[in-house]
Design a protein around this motif. Structure first.
Motif, PDB file in Angstrom:
ATOM      1  N   THR A  19       0.826  -1.211   0.000  1.00  0.00           N
ATOM      2  CA  THR A  19       0.000   0.000   0.000  1.00  0.00           C
ATOM      3  C   THR A  19       0.855   1.254   0.000  1.00  0.00           C
ATOM      4  O   THR A  19       0.670   2.156  -0.827  1.00  0.00           O
ATOM      5  CB  THR A  19      -0.937   0.006   1.215  1.00  0.00           C
ATOM      6  OG1 THR A  19      -1.767  -1.157   1.183  1.00  0.00           O
ATOM      7  CG2 THR A  19      -1.826   1.243   1.204  1.00  0.00           C
ATOM      8  N   ALA A  22       2.982   1.647  -3.199  1.00  0.00           N
ATOM      9  CA  ALA A  22       2.174   2.128  -4.318  1.00  0.00           C
ATOM     10  C   ALA A  22       1.941   3.629  -4.215  1.00  0.00           C
ATOM     11  O   ALA A  22       1.965   4.349  -5.213  1.00  0.00           O
ATOM     12  CB  ALA A  22       0.840   1.383  -4.354  1.00  0.00           C
ATOM     13  N   GLU A  23       1.732   4.120  -2.989  1.00  0.00           N
ATOM     14  CA  GLU A  23       1.514   5.554  -2.797  1.00  0.00           C
ATOM     15  C   GLU A  23       2.732   6.368  -3.221  1.00  0.00           C
ATOM     16  O   GLU A  23       2.614   7.369  -3.928  1.00  0.00           O
ATOM     17  CB  GLU A  23       1.197   5.840  -1.326  1.00  0.00           C
ATOM     18  CG  GLU A  23      -0.170   5.359  -0.886  1.00  0.00           C
ATOM     19  CD  GLU A  23      -0.400   5.576   0.602  1.00  0.00           C
ATOM     20  OE1 GLU A  23       0.543   6.070   1.277  1.00  0.00           O
ATOM     21  OE2 GLU A  23      -1.495   5.254   1.100  1.00  0.00           O
ATOM     22  N   SER A  28      -1.126   2.176  -8.915  1.00  0.00           N
ATOM     23  CA  SER A  28      -2.099   1.409  -8.144  1.00  0.00           C
ATOM     24  C   SER A  28      -1.401   0.228  -7.474  1.00  0.00           C
ATOM     25  O   SER A  28      -0.362  -0.257  -7.937  1.00  0.00           O
ATOM     26  CB  SER A  28      -3.218   0.893  -9.049  1.00  0.00           C
ATOM     27  OG  SER A  28      -2.718  -0.074  -9.951  1.00  0.00           O
ATOM     28  N   GLN A  29      -1.982  -0.239  -6.368  1.00  0.00           N
ATOM     29  CA  GLN A  29      -1.393  -1.365  -5.659  1.00  0.00           C
ATOM     30  C   GLN A  29      -1.358  -2.615  -6.539  1.00  0.00           C
ATOM     31  O   GLN A  29      -0.373  -3.359  -6.541  1.00  0.00           O
ATOM     32  CB  GLN A  29      -2.174  -1.640  -4.378  1.00  0.00           C
ATOM     33  CG  GLN A  29      -1.556  -2.715  -3.490  1.00  0.00           C
ATOM     34  CD  GLN A  29      -2.249  -2.823  -2.149  1.00  0.00           C
ATOM     35  OE1 GLN A  29      -2.841  -1.850  -1.670  1.00  0.00           O
ATOM     36  NE2 GLN A  29      -2.181  -3.984  -1.531  1.00  0.00           N
ATOM     37  N   SER A  30      -2.407  -2.817  -7.314  1.00  0.00           N
ATOM     38  CA  SER A  30      -2.433  -3.979  -8.203  1.00  0.00           C
ATOM     39  C   SER A  30      -1.388  -3.856  -9.302  1.00  0.00           C
ATOM     40  O   SER A  30      -0.758  -4.853  -9.694  1.00  0.00           O
ATOM     41  CB  SER A  30      -3.825  -4.137  -8.823  1.00  0.00           C
ATOM     42  OG  SER A  30      -4.167  -2.984  -9.582  1.00  0.00           O
TER      43      SER A  30
END
Length: 298
Positions: A19, A22-23, A28-30
């Motif tokens: 998480t 990704a930020e 995106s996390q995916s």
């Protein structure tokens, strides 16, 4: 291996969770998870072990990490070299920063700026956020890295990141074993805090005032390491941005989360002056967008 994959690898190794990685990489996390899986397939080995709580690099991931950092550094140096020969810039850059901002490495950023624009003289000052904002408003500074949202007014501002505040205390303190603390419980504590010109001091004062809680600030300091030393010696507790608790000098201390109560997070921004039309400040801000993802900006 692509440069973007290296950015994701470094971010995940540093943050130890998908998480947050990704930020900081702006994906995106995916998307980040898929990129890491593709890299593992390409290399034929696992680079991270994943649990429900955190992510840890494997031996293969740790072996690849220095090469990934080197690739990112080389790409940055290459861009700087091209800019240096293609752009002529001179004059003086007057810039200031509050100490220990965490989300931006100001020293590294200024080094890069000097490498790109060697003819620009840099005049740097370190002070509290409120003093720095006054300097930008008065035209004494071209840019400042600050940790406050107050008194910004119409100054151009770019938010670089934000963090919650945590309670820092010695491990033998009664609150050290708590999963979280409420500000309403802290009225009887002795606090170590920064000078009122520091943004986090104003943030702390406002949060307690909003709860109607009186707190005692026993020690007022102007240095992060002094604050950590005083807390370590059992002379008081401190409310600090989360990254301060990760400093080596805080290794023995315990960071206790503060229960959500509507208080503002600690927000770091760069603000620039509108006084000088020929200011080099926009070129400094450009480097913030040019920095590799997954590490403090700079």
């Amino acid at each position: 291996m692509e440069l973007r994959q290296m950015e994701y690898l470094v971010a995940l190794a540093d943050e130890r969770q998908f998480t947050r990685a990704a930020e900081v990489t702006g994906v995106s996390q995916s998307g980040l998870s898929a990129a890491i899986r593709n890299l593992e397939v390409e290399l034929g080995t696992k680079l991270f072990t994943r649990t429900t709580r955190k992510v840890e690099p494997t031996e293969a991931g740790l072996a690849l990490l220095p090469f990934a950092r080197s690739m990112l550094s080389s790409a940055t140096e290459a861009r700087d070299a091209v800019v240096q020969v293609s752009r002529e810039l001179a004059g003086t850059l007057r810039v200031g920063s509050e100490q220990c901002l965490g989300v931006v490495d100001v020293s590294s950023l200024l080094e890069r700026f000097h490498r790109r624009y060697p003819r620009v003289e840099i005049a740097f000052t370190q002070a509290g956020s409120h003093e720095l904002l006054a300097g930008v408003r008065d035209g004494d500074l071209d840019a400042a890295f600050v940790a406050t949202s107050d008194h910004v007014g119409l100054l151009p501002r770019t938010i670089l990141g934000q963090e919650p505040v945590v309670l820092l205390c010695p491990p033998e303190h009664p609150l050290a074993s708590r999963p979280a603390v409420d500000r309403g419980e802290l009225g009887g504590e002795h606090f170590i805090d920064f000078h009122p010109s520091w943004a986090v001091r104003q943030l702390n004062d406002d949060a307690f005032d909003a709860r109607g809680v009186h707190r005692r600030v026993r020690f007022t300091v102007n240095d992060v390491h002094t604050l950590l030393d005083l807390v370590d010696r059992g002379l008081g507790v401190a409310l600090v941005p989360r990254h301060v608790a990760a400093k080596p000098q805080a290794a023995r201390l315990v960071a206790v989360p503060v229960a959500p109560d509507g208080a503002a997070d600690w927000v770091v921004s760069v603000v620039t002056s509108v006084e000088r039309q020929d200011s080099p400040a926009p070129h400094l801000v450009e480097l913030l967008d040019d920095a590799p993802a997954g590490a403090p900006v700079g």
